[in-house]
Design a protein around this motif. Structure first.
Motif, short mmCIF file in Angstrom:
data_model
loop_
_atom_site.label_atom_id
_atom_site.label_comp_id
_atom_site.label_asym_id
_atom_site.label_seq_id
_atom_site.Cartn_x
_atom_site.Cartn_y
_atom_site.Cartn_z
N THR A 117 0.83 -1.21 0.00
CA THR A 117 0.00 0.00 0.00
C THR A 117 0.85 1.25 0.00
O THR A 117 0.54 2.24 -0.68
N MET A 118 1.96 1.22 0.75
CA MET A 118 2.87 2.35 0.73
C MET A 118 3.40 2.59 -0.69
O MET A 118 3.49 3.72 -1.17
N MET A 119 3.74 1.50 -1.39
CA MET A 119 4.24 1.64 -2.75
C MET A 119 3.19 2.25 -3.67
O MET A 119 3.47 3.20 -4.42
N THR A 120 1.97 1.73 -3.64
CA THR A 120 0.95 2.25 -4.55
C THR A 120 0.57 3.69 -4.20
O THR A 120 0.29 4.49 -5.10
N ASP A 121 0.57 4.05 -2.93
CA ASP A 121 0.31 5.45 -2.55
C ASP A 121 1.39 6.37 -3.12
O ASP A 121 1.11 7.46 -3.64
N THR A 122 2.64 5.93 -3.03
CA THR A 122 3.77 6.74 -3.54
C THR A 122 3.70 6.85 -5.05
O THR A 122 3.94 7.93 -5.62
N ILE A 123 3.38 5.76 -5.73
CA ILE A 123 3.26 5.80 -7.19
C ILE A 123 2.11 6.72 -7.59
O ILE A 123 2.24 7.51 -8.55
N SER A 124 0.99 6.67 -6.87
CA SER A 124 -0.14 7.55 -7.17
C SER A 124 0.26 9.02 -7.05
O SER A 124 -0.13 9.85 -7.89
N GLU A 125 1.03 9.35 -6.02
CA GLU A 125 1.49 10.73 -5.86
C GLU A 125 2.35 11.15 -7.05
O GLU A 125 2.23 12.28 -7.55
N THR A 126 3.21 10.25 -7.50
CA THR A 126 4.09 10.55 -8.64
C THR A 126 3.26 10.80 -9.90
O THR A 126 3.49 11.77 -10.63
N LEU A 127 2.28 9.93 -10.16
CA LEU A 127 1.48 10.07 -11.38
C LEU A 127 0.63 11.34 -11.33
O LEU A 127 0.41 11.98 -12.37
N GLN A 128 0.15 11.70 -10.15
CA GLN A 128 -0.60 12.94 -10.03
C GLN A 128 0.28 14.14 -10.37
O GLN A 128 -0.18 15.10 -11.00
N ALA A 129 1.55 14.07 -10.00
CA ALA A 129 2.48 15.18 -10.29
C ALA A 129 2.80 15.27 -11.77
O ALA A 129 3.36 16.28 -12.22
N TRP A 130 2.47 14.23 -12.55
CA TRP A 130 2.69 14.28 -14.00
C TRP A 130 1.62 15.06 -14.74
O TRP A 130 1.79 15.38 -15.92
N GLU A 131 0.51 15.36 -14.10
CA GLU A 131 -0.62 15.98 -14.79
C GLU A 131 -0.26 17.28 -15.51
O GLU A 131 -0.71 17.51 -16.64
N PRO A 132 0.53 18.20 -14.92
CA PRO A 132 0.89 19.41 -15.67
C PRO A 132 1.62 19.12 -16.97
O PRO A 132 1.44 19.84 -17.96
N SER A 133 2.42 18.06 -16.99
CA SER A 133 3.12 17.70 -18.23
C SER A 133 2.13 17.19 -19.28
O SER A 133 2.30 17.43 -20.48
N VAL A 134 1.08 16.50 -18.81
CA VAL A 134 0.07 15.99 -19.74
C VAL A 134 -0.69 17.16 -20.36
O VAL A 134 -0.82 17.28 -21.58
N SER A 135 -1.19 18.04 -19.52
CA SER A 135 -2.01 19.15 -20.01
C SER A 135 -1.18 20.18 -20.76
O SER A 135 -1.66 20.80 -21.71
N GLY A 136 0.07 20.37 -20.36
CA GLY A 136 0.92 21.36 -21.00
C GLY A 136 1.71 20.85 -22.18
O GLY A 136 2.32 21.62 -22.91
N GLY A 137 1.71 19.52 -22.38
CA GLY A 137 2.43 18.95 -23.51
C GLY A 137 3.94 18.99 -23.37
O GLY A 137 4.66 18.81 -24.36
N ARG A 138 4.43 19.22 -22.16
CA ARG A 138 5.88 19.31 -21.96
C ARG A 138 6.47 17.91 -21.74
O ARG A 138 5.87 17.09 -21.03
#
Length: 466
Positions: A117-138
């Motif tokens: 669970t600690m691993m999946t929580d940490t991975i979820s935080e990482t993927l959430q931080a990717w959202e600006p790159s998705v929307s901004g195309g960077r």
């Protein structure tokens, strides 16, 4: 052991430097071409040092298992001692056996499952931080992102999620110390401790980083000791603090706990980060593999966050990661030093030479890997791998000194791959080459920038162009 066998064949080299120029400019090419031209046992002269390359699975087994008592790890690992001390990576002999015996129970699959669970929580935080790159195309620096992710997982696995205030500090300090350590390891200079005490800029930065790590790690250990029995916690540090030898009653003292923590930070993040980065690169190049990965993840999870209990249903996900480690093994070369003359493959291996096992070459041995350069995860399905020699594949080493964290790494990698595949597709940046850099681990050269797409958007684009 005395032997009258001949020395191994040697490729042509420089009259003074031997094979050092080729080793410096293209070690992967040197080792791979030498096996193709000269066979499974090859000798090099690196300046004044002689090196024997062994790449056949039988020869790997000989060094790491059958005759392992004749071989030591050599002085190259001494360059890591200023960071990791006398942990499992650097220890030898009876002391290593004691430490391994004490630490092993903490890495049993059942105990590691509690960290899922600690691993999946940490991975979820990482993927959430990717959202600006998705929307901004960077483009996203994928290798750097994987390094941050796996280091955060390693810190939380060792100390628990309740040390959030230390996570960033530990991460920054350890990254600094690791970069200096990597440079020392790949340097042709021998291990000279006095060199590391000179007041150079990098030595001062290294010392500050290690002092920071020591203060935090020793502080956490002291706090838990002060709370008494039962307060160690369910993280890896807690498991190590509670470990004791059933026969002797031995346990880890504070100094050894510190060294094992540093060792696990070193071994527990860069290799997994490197392999994950290569996996995303290979998936982007092979859409048919990527599509099958998506199909399995969607069928097994139905959009929910995976758990450790789901891993048996994510068999192809595991195969994808294993095949990526075959082509780009994180530990691409394993040095050993014979303490007496030996004979391997009909050739004499002189005492004191450096023996180098090269997983990068063994994983491409055509006798065991048909079409070795092809990315084909189905090689690792049980029905396709049952007849393959055990020692033809060694991403985690082998024998007594096989990486203690191999189950941890596989669990983390499968969860990360599945969770990324649920949400995103990563695409390479046109015109930006991706090349291996034989560092301590087989890193991609540079940050590996990739564009991040949401999977549903990718599907719509494909439908419009079909």
């Amino acid at each position: 052991m005395t032997t009258s066998a001949p020395l191994p064949p040697m490729p042509p080299g420089h009259w003074l430097l031997g094979h050092l120029p080729e080793r410096a400019s293209d070690p992967l090419g040197l080792y791979l071409k030498s096996r193709e031209r000269l066979g499974d046992v090859v000798r090099y002269r690196m300046g004044y040092v002689f090196v024997e390359q062994l790449t056949h699975p039988d020869h790997v087994k000989h060094v790491l298992a059958d005759a392992n008592a004749r071989y030591t790890k050599g002085t190259v690992f001494d360059k890591t001692r200023p960071l990791v001390g006398n942990g499992l990576l650097t220890a030898e002999g009876d002391f290593w056996k004691r430490q391994r015996r004490l630490a092993q129970p903490a890495f049993h699959r059942e105990r590691l499952a509690a960290l899922g669970t600690m691993m999946t929580d940490t991975i979820s935080e990482t993927l959430q931080a990717w959202e600006p790159s998705v929307s901004g195309g960077r483009p996203l620096p994928v290798f750097q992102e994987m390094m941050k992710l796996t280091l955060t997982v390693a810190v939380r696995a060792l100390f628990g999620v309740d040390v959030g205030e230390h996570t960033r500090t530990v991460g920054e300090a350890f990254t600094t110390a690791l970069e200096v350590t990597n440079e020392r390891i790949i340097s042709p200079l021998p291990y000279l401790p006095w060199l590391y005490r000179l007041p150079t800029r990098k030595n001062r930065a290294f010392r500050r980083a290690v002092d920071t790590l020591d203060a935090i790690v020793r502080g956490i250990i002291s706090q838990r000791r002060a709370k008494g029995a039962g307060a160690a916690g369910g993280d890896l540090l807690g498991m190590l603090m509670e470990a004791s030898d059933a026969d002797t009653g031995d346990c880890f003292d504070d100094a050894q706990l510190r060294d094992e923590v540093m060792t696990l930070l070193l071994a527990g993040h860069e290799t997994t980060a490197t392999s994950l980065a290569w996996t995303f690169h290979l998936l982007e190049q092979h859409p048919e593999v990527e599509a099958r990965l998506y199909e399995e993840v969607d069928a097994a999870l139905g959009g929910r966050v995976p758990t450790v209990a789901d891993l048996p249903k994510l068999r192809y996900v595991g195969c994808v990661f294993e095949e990526a480690m075959r082509l780009y093994p994180p530990i691409w070369a394993i040095p050993r030093v014979p303490q007496e003359d030996d004979e391997v493959g009909g050739y004499r291996i002189p005492k004191g030479d450096i023996v180098i096992l090269v997983p990068y070459v063994t994983h491409r041995h055509p006798d065991f890997w048909p079409e070795p350069e092809r990315f084909d995860p189905t090689r690792f399905l049980p029905e396709n791998s049952k007849d393959r020699p055990r020692w033809a594949y060694l991403p985690f080493g082998g024998g007594q000194r096989q990486c203690i964290g191999n189950n941890f790494a596989m669990m983390e990698a499968q969860l990360a791959l599945a969770m990324v595949a649920q949400r995103f597709r990563l695409r390479g940046v046109p015109g930006v080459p991706v090349e291996p850099e034989p560092h301590v681990s087989l890193r991609p050269k540079g940050p590996m920038p990739m564009h991040v797409e949401r999977r549903e958007e990718t599907a719509r684009v494909r439908a419009r162009t079909a």
